[in-house]
Design a protein around this motif. Structure first.
Motif, PDB file in Angstrom:
ATOM      1  N   ALA A   1      37.446 -16.231  14.139  1.00  0.00           N
ATOM      2  CA  ALA A   1      38.119 -17.390  13.535  1.00  0.00           C
ATOM      3  C   ALA A   1      39.305 -16.946  12.688  1.00  0.00           C
ATOM      4  O   ALA A   1      40.355 -17.596  12.695  1.00  0.00           O
ATOM      5  N   ASP A   2      39.159 -15.835  11.973  1.00  0.00           N
ATOM      6  CA  ASP A   2      40.259 -15.325  11.156  1.00  0.00           C
ATOM      7  C   ASP A   2      41.448 -14.928  12.029  1.00  0.00           C
ATOM      8  O   ASP A   2      42.599 -15.248  11.704  1.00  0.00           O
ATOM      9  N   ARG A   3      41.172 -14.239  13.130  1.00  0.00           N
ATOM     10  CA  ARG A   3      42.258 -13.850  14.048  1.00  0.00           C
ATOM     11  C   ARG A   3      42.904 -15.072  14.682  1.00  0.00           C
ATOM     12  O   ARG A   3      44.127 -15.134  14.846  1.00  0.00           O
ATOM     13  N   LEU A   4      42.094 -16.071  15.009  1.00  0.00           N
ATOM     14  CA  LEU A   4      42.626 -17.297  15.610  1.00  0.00           C
ATOM     15  C   LEU A   4      43.591 -17.982  14.640  1.00  0.00           C
ATOM     16  O   LEU A   4      44.683 -18.395  15.041  1.00  0.00           O
ATOM     17  N   LEU A   5      43.225 -18.095  13.366  1.00  0.00           N
ATOM     18  CA  LEU A   5      44.104 -18.751  12.399  1.00  0.00           C
ATOM     19  C   LEU A   5      45.352 -17.926  12.113  1.00  0.00           C
ATOM     20  O   LEU A   5      46.441 -18.486  11.936  1.00  0.00           O
ATOM     21  N   GLU A   6      45.227 -16.604  12.080  1.00  0.00           N
ATOM     22  CA  GLU A   6      46.421 -15.775  11.869  1.00  0.00           C
ATOM     23  C   GLU A   6      47.380 -15.913  13.052  1.00  0.00           C
ATOM     24  O   GLU A   6      48.593 -16.045  12.866  1.00  0.00           O
ATOM     25  N   ASP A   7      46.832 -15.922  14.271  1.00  0.00           N
ATOM     26  CA  ASP A   7      47.675 -16.130  15.458  1.00  0.00           C
ATOM     27  C   ASP A   7      48.312 -17.519  15.434  1.00  0.00           C
ATOM     28  O   ASP A   7      49.478 -17.683  15.795  1.00  0.00           O
ATOM     29  N   LEU A   8      47.551 -18.516  15.021  1.00  0.00           N
ATOM     30  CA  LEU A   8      48.072 -19.879  14.930  1.00  0.00           C
ATOM     31  C   LEU A   8      49.245 -19.925  13.949  1.00  0.00           C
ATOM     32  O   LEU A   8      50.299 -20.494  14.258  1.00  0.00           O
ATOM     33  N   ALA A   9      49.088 -19.315  12.792  1.00  0.00           N
ATOM     34  CA  ALA A   9      50.172 -19.291  11.796  1.00  0.00           C
ATOM     35  C   ALA A   9      51.399 -18.586  12.358  1.00  0.00           C
ATOM     36  O   ALA A   9      52.528 -19.052  12.166  1.00  0.00           O
ATOM     37  N   ARG A  10      51.187 -17.486  13.062  1.00  0.00           N
ATOM     38  CA  ARG A  10      52.299 -16.739  13.655  1.00  0.00           C
ATOM     39  C   ARG A  10      53.056 -17.585  14.681  1.00  0.00           C
ATOM     40  O   ARG A  10      54.273 -17.484  14.793  1.00  0.00           O
ATOM     41  N   ARG A  11      52.336 -18.418  15.419  1.00  0.00           N
ATOM     42  CA  ARG A  11      52.978 -19.291  16.418  1.00  0.00           C
ATOM     43  C   ARG A  11      53.664 -20.481  15.765  1.00  0.00           C
ATOM     44  O   ARG A  11      54.737 -20.912  16.195  1.00  0.00           O
ATOM     45  N   LEU A  12      53.052 -21.042  14.737  1.00  0.00           N
ATOM     46  CA  LEU A  12      53.565 -22.266  14.129  1.00  0.00           C
ATOM     47  C   LEU A  12      54.766 -22.036  13.222  1.00  0.00           C
ATOM     48  O   LEU A  12      55.673 -22.873  13.176  1.00  0.00           O
ATOM     49  N   GLU A  13      54.767 -20.932  12.492  1.00  0.00           N
ATOM     50  CA  GLU A  13      55.818 -20.716  11.500  1.00  0.00           C
ATOM     51  C   GLU A  13      57.226 -20.842  12.089  1.00  0.00           C
ATOM     52  O   GLU A  13      58.043 -21.601  11.572  1.00  0.00           O
ATOM     53  N   PRO A  14      57.550 -20.150  13.199  1.00  0.00           N
ATOM     54  CA  PRO A  14      58.908 -20.309  13.736  1.00  0.00           C
ATOM     55  C   PRO A  14      59.156 -21.700  14.330  1.00  0.00           C
ATOM     56  O   PRO A  14      60.255 -22.234  14.216  1.00  0.00           O
ATOM     57  N   ALA A  15      58.122 -22.295  14.930  1.00  0.00           N
ATOM     58  CA  ALA A  15      58.285 -23.639  15.510  1.00  0.00           C
ATOM     59  C   ALA A  15      58.599 -24.657  14.417  1.00  0.00           C
ATOM     60  O   ALA A  15      59.449 -25.536  14.603  1.00  0.00           O
ATOM     61  N   LEU A  16      57.938 -24.541  13.288  1.00  0.00           N
ATOM     62  CA  LEU A  16      58.202 -25.458  12.178  1.00  0.00           C
ATOM     63  C   LEU A  16      59.553 -25.150  11.531  1.00  0.00           C
ATOM     64  O   LEU A  16      60.309 -26.062  11.202  1.00  0.00           O
ATOM     65  N   ALA A  17      59.852 -23.868  11.346  1.00  0.00           N
ATOM     66  CA  ALA A  17      61.107 -23.473  10.692  1.00  0.00           C
ATOM     67  C   ALA A  17      62.321 -23.972  11.471  1.00  0.00           C
ATOM     68  O   ALA A  17      63.321 -24.375  10.868  1.00  0.00           O
ATOM     69  N   ARG A  18      62.249 -23.974  12.803  1.00  0.00           N
ATOM     70  CA  ARG A  18      63.365 -24.470  13.626  1.00  0.00           C
ATOM     71  C   ARG A  18      63.677 -25.930  13.326  1.00  0.00           C
ATOM     72  O   ARG A  18      64.786 -26.390  13.542  1.00  0.00           O
ATOM     73  N   ARG A  19      62.692 -26.655  12.834  1.00  0.00           N
ATOM     74  CA  ARG A  19      62.871 -28.073  12.507  1.00  0.00           C
ATOM     75  C   ARG A  19      63.013 -28.298  10.998  1.00  0.00           C
ATOM     76  O   ARG A  19      62.932 -29.422  10.524  1.00  0.00           O
ATOM     77  N   GLY A  20      63.159 -27.201  10.271  1.00  0.00           N
ATOM     78  CA  GLY A  20      63.330 -27.299   8.824  1.00  0.00           C
ATOM     79  C   GLY A  20      62.050 -27.638   8.087  1.00  0.00           C
ATOM     80  O   GLY A  20      62.091 -28.152   6.977  1.00  0.00           O
ATOM     81  N   LEU A  21      60.900 -27.338   8.704  1.00  0.00           N
ATOM     82  CA  LEU A  21      59.603 -27.660   8.118  1.00  0.00           C
ATOM     83  C   LEU A  21      58.911 -26.392   7.636  1.00  0.00           C
ATOM     84  O   LEU A  21      59.050 -25.330   8.233  1.00  0.00           O
ATOM     85  N   ALA A  22      58.154 -26.520   6.556  1.00  0.00           N
ATOM     86  CA  ALA A  22      57.478 -25.362   5.976  1.00  0.00           C
ATOM     87  C   ALA A  22      55.987 -25.357   6.299  1.00  0.00           C
ATOM     88  O   ALA A  22      55.358 -26.407   6.414  1.00  0.00           O
ATOM     89  N   LEU A  23      55.449 -24.158   6.422  1.00  0.00           N
ATOM     90  CA  LEU A  23      54.023 -23.926   6.605  1.00  0.00           C
ATOM     91  C   LEU A  23      53.485 -23.322   5.313  1.00  0.00           C
ATOM     92  O   LEU A  23      54.108 -22.428   4.737  1.00  0.00           O
ATOM     93  N   ALA A  24      52.356 -23.811   4.841  1.00  0.00           N
ATOM     94  CA  ALA A  24      51.735 -23.282   3.627  1.00  0.00           C
ATOM     95  C   ALA A  24      50.286 -22.930   3.919  1.00  0.00           C
ATOM     96  O   ALA A  24      49.739 -23.304   4.955  1.00  0.00           O
ATOM     97  N   GLY A  25      49.679 -22.231   2.996  1.00  0.00           N
ATOM     98  CA  GLY A  25      48.270 -21.890   3.128  1.00  0.00           C
ATOM     99  C   GLY A  25      48.054 -20.401   3.071  1.00  0.00           C
ATOM    100  O   GLY A  25      48.851 -19.655   2.491  1.00  0.00           O
ATOM    101  N   ALA A  26      46.971 -19.969   3.695  1.00  0.00           N
ATOM    102  CA  ALA A  26      46.610 -18.558   3.696  1.00  0.00           C
ATOM    103  C   ALA A  26      45.762 -18.261   4.920  1.00  0.00           C
ATOM    104  O   ALA A  26      45.146 -19.170   5.492  1.00  0.00           O
ATOM    105  N   VAL A  27      45.754 -17.001   5.307  1.00  0.00           N
ATOM    106  CA  VAL A  27      44.885 -16.538   6.390  1.00  0.00           C
ATOM    107  C   VAL A  27      44.184 -15.270   5.930  1.00  0.00           C
ATOM    108  O   VAL A  27      44.710 -14.520   5.112  1.00  0.00           O
ATOM    109  N   GLN A  28      43.003 -15.056   6.466  1.00  0.00           N
ATOM    110  CA  GLN A  28      42.242 -13.857   6.136  1.00  0.00           C
ATOM    111  C   GLN A  28      42.438 -12.825   7.230  1.00  0.00           C
ATOM    112  O   GLN A  28      42.396 -13.150   8.409  1.00  0.00           O
ATOM    113  N   ARG A  29      42.644 -11.603   6.805  1.00  0.00           N
ATOM    114  CA  ARG A  29      42.787 -10.482   7.729  1.00  0.00           C
ATOM    115  C   ARG A  29      41.663  -9.494   7.424  1.00  0.00           C
ATOM    116  O   ARG A  29      41.408  -9.179   6.268  1.00  0.00           O
TER     117      ARG A  29
END
Length: 174
Positions: free
Chosen positions: A17-45
């Motif tokens: 689950a931790d790897r899934l959320l870290e991968d999700l954040a890695r995928r979402l961050e650039p997709a949101l940034a392209r639209r001027g949107l921010a991602l917040a929160g934390a992931v466990q490694r």
């Protein structure tokens, strides 16, 4: 619904689950940034230290340039107690909180034992949902009842393979 949660099956490897959320954040961050949107929160490694040695756990605060916070503590050989450093977890929560305002989406590593007891990321989850921010988190099966008591009918279970679409849809980034 603005609160999504998922769980894992018995056959998943530890830390899945931790790897899934870290991968999700890695995928979402650039997709949101392209639209001027921010991602917040934390992931466990989880850092593998070798066979028969418990991993080191660290919390990565999204959007924070500071180093990850180690949230596990070494208890010594044969120790059976909880390795979570609750003080370090609270530091991670404190680093995450100022990044919530204005975020289009919030990722919370888990609704675990600390959240079930009213600590950890619990208040941040409630605050983000109250502000209309979509939140996604992992709920271990052992905490499902506590999560249901906390979230009531405000939460939606989402299959892991559908999380990215749910997040992009709720964040208005599709």
């Amino acid at each position: 619904m603005m609160l999504a949660w998922f769980t894992t099956t018995d056959d998943c490897a530890p830390g899945h689950a931790d790897r899934l959320l870290e991968d999700l954040a890695r995928r979402l961050e650039p997709a949101l940034a392209r639209r001027g949107l921010a991602l917040a929160g934390a992931v466990q490694r989880n850092l593998d230290l070798g066979p028969d040695i418990p991993c080191d756990m660290e919390m990565v605060v999204l959007g924070c340039d500071g180093p990850p916070l180690r949230i596990s503590q070494s208890l010594g050989p044969g120790a059976q107690g909880c390795r979570l450093d609750t003080g370090a977890l609270e530091q991670a929560v404190a680093r995450t909180a100022p990044r919530l305002p204005g975020a289009a989406l919030v990722i919370i590593p888990k609704f675990g034992r600390q959240e079930a007891m009213g600590r950890g990321f619990r208040d941040l989850i409630g605050r983000a949902v109250a502000e209309g921010q979509p939140v996604v988190t992992y709920v271990p099966r052992q905490q499902a009842a506590a999560f249901a008591d906390f979230a009531g009918d405000l939460a939606q279970r989402v299959e892991p393979e559908d999380l990215c679409d749910w997040c992009l849809d709720r964040a208005g980034a599709q």
